[in-house]
Design a protein around this motif. Structure first.
Motif, PDB file in Angstrom:
ATOM      1  N   MET A  47       0.840  -1.186   0.000  1.00  0.00           N
ATOM      2  CA  MET A  47       0.000   0.000   0.000  1.00  0.00           C
ATOM      3  C   MET A  47       0.879   1.241   0.000  1.00  0.00           C
ATOM      4  O   MET A  47       1.941   1.249   0.625  1.00  0.00           O
ATOM      5  CB  MET A  47      -0.881   0.017   1.243  1.00  0.00           C
ATOM      6  N   VAL A  48       0.417   2.254  -0.702  1.00  0.00           N
ATOM      7  CA  VAL A  48       1.052   3.567  -0.619  1.00  0.00           C
ATOM      8  C   VAL A  48      -0.049   4.618  -0.580  1.00  0.00           C
ATOM      9  O   VAL A  48      -1.156   4.399  -1.076  1.00  0.00           O
ATOM     10  CB  VAL A  48       2.008   3.871  -1.796  1.00  0.00           C
ATOM     11  N   ILE A  49       0.264   5.714   0.040  1.00  0.00           N
ATOM     12  CA  ILE A  49      -0.608   6.886  -0.011  1.00  0.00           C
ATOM     13  C   ILE A  49       0.136   7.896  -0.873  1.00  0.00           C
ATOM     14  O   ILE A  49       1.272   8.261  -0.580  1.00  0.00           O
ATOM     15  CB  ILE A  49      -0.892   7.446   1.395  1.00  0.00           C
ATOM     16  N   CYS A  50      -0.506   8.278  -1.941  1.00  0.00           N
ATOM     17  CA  CYS A  50       0.155   9.044  -2.984  1.00  0.00           C
ATOM     18  C   CYS A  50      -0.631  10.307  -3.303  1.00  0.00           C
ATOM     19  O   CYS A  50      -1.856  10.268  -3.381  1.00  0.00           O
ATOM     20  CB  CYS A  50       0.233   8.141  -4.219  1.00  0.00           C
ATOM     21  N   PRO A  51       0.057  11.433  -3.491  1.00  0.00           N
ATOM     22  CA  PRO A  51      -0.671  12.633  -3.917  1.00  0.00           C
ATOM     23  C   PRO A  51      -1.139  12.461  -5.361  1.00  0.00           C
ATOM     24  O   PRO A  51      -0.693  11.556  -6.061  1.00  0.00           O
ATOM     25  CB  PRO A  51       0.395  13.725  -3.828  1.00  0.00           C
ATOM     26  N   HIS A  52      -2.007  13.315  -5.780  1.00  0.00           N
ATOM     27  CA  HIS A  52      -2.366  13.332  -7.196  1.00  0.00           C
ATOM     28  C   HIS A  52      -2.407  14.786  -7.638  1.00  0.00           C
ATOM     29  O   HIS A  52      -2.961  15.637  -6.958  1.00  0.00           O
ATOM     30  CB  HIS A  52      -3.714  12.645  -7.449  1.00  0.00           C
ATOM     31  N   GLU A  64       8.919   7.494  -6.888  1.00  0.00           N
ATOM     32  CA  GLU A  64       9.386   7.007  -5.594  1.00  0.00           C
ATOM     33  C   GLU A  64       8.315   6.193  -4.869  1.00  0.00           C
ATOM     34  O   GLU A  64       8.629   5.210  -4.206  1.00  0.00           O
ATOM     35  CB  GLU A  64       9.836   8.178  -4.720  1.00  0.00           C
ATOM     36  N   LEU A  65       7.065   6.605  -4.996  1.00  0.00           N
ATOM     37  CA  LEU A  65       5.990   5.914  -4.275  1.00  0.00           C
ATOM     38  C   LEU A  65       5.414   4.725  -5.039  1.00  0.00           C
ATOM     39  O   LEU A  65       4.910   3.792  -4.418  1.00  0.00           O
ATOM     40  CB  LEU A  65       4.859   6.894  -3.954  1.00  0.00           C
ATOM     41  N   LEU A  66       5.468   4.741  -6.355  1.00  0.00           N
ATOM     42  CA  LEU A  66       4.775   3.710  -7.127  1.00  0.00           C
ATOM     43  C   LEU A  66       5.697   2.637  -7.705  1.00  0.00           C
ATOM     44  O   LEU A  66       5.223   1.638  -8.243  1.00  0.00           O
ATOM     45  CB  LEU A  66       3.953   4.366  -8.246  1.00  0.00           C
ATOM     46  N   VAL A  79      -9.934  11.007  -4.911  1.00  0.00           N
ATOM     47  CA  VAL A  79     -10.839  12.030  -4.400  1.00  0.00           C
ATOM     48  C   VAL A  79     -11.833  12.404  -5.496  1.00  0.00           C
ATOM     49  O   VAL A  79     -11.462  12.566  -6.646  1.00  0.00           O
ATOM     50  CB  VAL A  79     -10.041  13.279  -3.974  1.00  0.00           C
ATOM     51  N   ALA A  80     -13.083  12.541  -5.127  1.00  0.00           N
ATOM     52  CA  ALA A  80     -14.125  12.939  -6.082  1.00  0.00           C
ATOM     53  C   ALA A  80     -14.370  14.434  -5.940  1.00  0.00           C
ATOM     54  O   ALA A  80     -15.331  14.870  -5.308  1.00  0.00           O
ATOM     55  CB  ALA A  80     -15.401  12.135  -5.832  1.00  0.00           C
ATOM     56  N   HIS A  81     -13.492  15.230  -6.532  1.00  0.00           N
ATOM     57  CA  HIS A  81     -13.558  16.684  -6.380  1.00  0.00           C
ATOM     58  C   HIS A  81     -14.885  17.284  -6.844  1.00  0.00           C
ATOM     59  O   HIS A  81     -15.385  18.216  -6.246  1.00  0.00           O
ATOM     60  CB  HIS A  81     -12.429  17.354  -7.179  1.00  0.00           C
ATOM     61  N   LYS A  82     -15.422  16.783  -7.934  1.00  0.00           N
ATOM     62  CA  LYS A  82     -16.609  17.400  -8.537  1.00  0.00           C
ATOM     63  C   LYS A  82     -17.906  16.675  -8.193  1.00  0.00           C
ATOM     64  O   LYS A  82     -18.924  16.874  -8.838  1.00  0.00           O
ATOM     65  CB  LYS A  82     -16.426  17.476 -10.047  1.00  0.00           C
ATOM     66  N   GLU A 135     -13.098  13.006 -13.155  1.00  0.00           N
ATOM     67  CA  GLU A 135     -12.122  13.083 -12.067  1.00  0.00           C
ATOM     68  C   GLU A 135     -10.773  12.540 -12.539  1.00  0.00           C
ATOM     69  O   GLU A 135     -10.719  11.499 -13.176  1.00  0.00           O
ATOM     70  CB  GLU A 135     -12.612  12.275 -10.870  1.00  0.00           C
ATOM     71  N   HIS A 136      -9.692  13.220 -12.188  1.00  0.00           N
ATOM     72  CA  HIS A 136      -8.375  12.776 -12.623  1.00  0.00           C
ATOM     73  C   HIS A 136      -7.494  12.201 -11.509  1.00  0.00           C
ATOM     74  O   HIS A 136      -6.344  11.877 -11.751  1.00  0.00           O
ATOM     75  CB  HIS A 136      -7.634  13.916 -13.334  1.00  0.00           C
ATOM     76  N   SER A 137      -7.990  12.063 -10.304  1.00  0.00           N
ATOM     77  CA  SER A 137      -7.120  11.655  -9.201  1.00  0.00           C
ATOM     78  C   SER A 137      -6.600  10.227  -9.345  1.00  0.00           C
ATOM     79  O   SER A 137      -5.474   9.942  -8.923  1.00  0.00           O
ATOM     80  CB  SER A 137      -7.800  11.861  -7.845  1.00  0.00           C
ATOM     81  N   VAL A 138      -7.350   9.337  -9.945  1.00  0.00           N
ATOM     82  CA  VAL A 138      -6.857   7.984 -10.221  1.00  0.00           C
ATOM     83  C   VAL A 138      -6.039   8.000 -11.512  1.00  0.00           C
ATOM     84  O   VAL A 138      -4.970   7.393 -11.608  1.00  0.00           O
ATOM     85  CB  VAL A 138      -8.028   6.980 -10.295  1.00  0.00           C
ATOM     86  N   GLU A 139      -6.534   8.703 -12.492  1.00  0.00           N
ATOM     87  CA  GLU A 139      -5.886   8.793 -13.807  1.00  0.00           C
ATOM     88  C   GLU A 139      -4.423   9.235 -13.701  1.00  0.00           C
ATOM     89  O   GLU A 139      -3.574   8.779 -14.461  1.00  0.00           O
ATOM     90  CB  GLU A 139      -6.668   9.789 -14.660  1.00  0.00           C
ATOM     91  N   ALA A 140      -4.110  10.117 -12.776  1.00  0.00           N
ATOM     92  CA  ALA A 140      -2.765  10.667 -12.648  1.00  0.00           C
ATOM     93  C   ALA A 140      -1.720   9.598 -12.339  1.00  0.00           C
ATOM     94  O   ALA A 140      -0.578   9.684 -12.794  1.00  0.00           O
ATOM     95  CB  ALA A 140      -2.750  11.731 -11.550  1.00  0.00           C
ATOM     96  N   MET A 141      -2.086   8.585 -11.581  1.00  0.00           N
ATOM     97  CA  MET A 141      -1.136   7.553 -11.158  1.00  0.00           C
ATOM     98  C   MET A 141      -0.930   6.463 -12.197  1.00  0.00           C
ATOM     99  O   MET A 141       0.099   5.789 -12.208  1.00  0.00           O
ATOM    100  CB  MET A 141      -1.614   6.919  -9.849  1.00  0.00           C
ATOM    101  N   ILE A 142      -1.900   6.256 -13.048  1.00  0.00           N
ATOM    102  CA  ILE A 142      -1.878   5.125 -13.967  1.00  0.00           C
ATOM    103  C   ILE A 142      -0.638   5.063 -14.858  1.00  0.00           C
ATOM    104  O   ILE A 142      -0.042   3.999 -14.993  1.00  0.00           O
ATOM    105  CB  ILE A 142      -3.198   5.066 -14.767  1.00  0.00           C
TER     106      ILE A 142
END
Length: 185
Positions: A47-52, A64-66, A79-82, A135-142
């Motif tokens: 598990m990691v906690i990662c910014p987006h 470094e995190l992934l 995060v579901a910003h919208k 939402e792009h918070s998951v998309e950013a890490m892919i």
């Protein structure tokens, strides 16, 4: 499944995030040249906690995190910003896509998504492709996850605004659902 029957989650942010292999290669080379990043060895991380955010702001944190996420099935929580604009609150948000666009190839959605969702759907979760699409918070890490491992499957779960008590209740229910599904595999 035939390609025509696939429902592919398109990219939302084609400016801030890499969408092609050459962009990832260039990005990783630039990170190496400017700030560098700490390469880790050892057992894979669970598990990691990662910014987006845009790669300019996140910088070397993504590699470094992934880098040591080696599991083939990944649960990505964003995060579901919208969500408020769509009238969504108090429930975890799943999607119904069959795959997501990745830089190298489409990333299949893990079959465990249905199992997890079915355990949560009555009280704790909804399916909303519109929310997942904007939402792009998951998309950013892919792109980084796929850079390090081309053979991943994912489950995307977005979290909208909710009271702390509701968040705790949903979090416990999600943890139990994941535990239940993990025991079966």
């Amino acid at each position: 499944m035939a390609d025509s029957a696939q429902k592919i989650r398109p990219l939302k942010d084609t400016i801030g995030f890499a969408q092609y292999p050459r962009q990832m290669d260039t990005l990783m080379a630039r990170i190496d040249q400017t700030t560098g990043w700490d390469r880790k060895t050892g057992p894979p991380w669970k598990m990691v906690i990662c910014p987006h955010d845009d790669y300019t702001y996140v910088g070397k944190l993504y590699p470094e995190l992934l880098q040591n996420i080696k599991a083939p099935n990944l649960i990505l929580i964003g995060v579901a910003h919208k969500a408020a604009l769509l009238g969504i609150e108090d429930s975890l948000v799943f999607d119904s896509y069959t795959s997501w666009k990745g830089p190298w190839k489409k990333i299949p959605v893990s079959p465990i998504r249905e199992e997890i969702y079915n355990l949560l759907s009555k009280k704790y979760a909804v399916i909303n492709d519109t929310m997942q699409k904007v939402e792009h918070s998951v998309e950013a890490m892919i792109p980084f996850l796929q850079y390090f491992n081309r053979n991943i499957t994912i489950v995307s779960i977005l979290v909208p605004a909710m009271s702390p008590d509701r968040m705790e209740t949903c979090g416990k229910a999600l943890a139990e659902a994941i535990r239940t599904v993990a025991k079966k595999t």
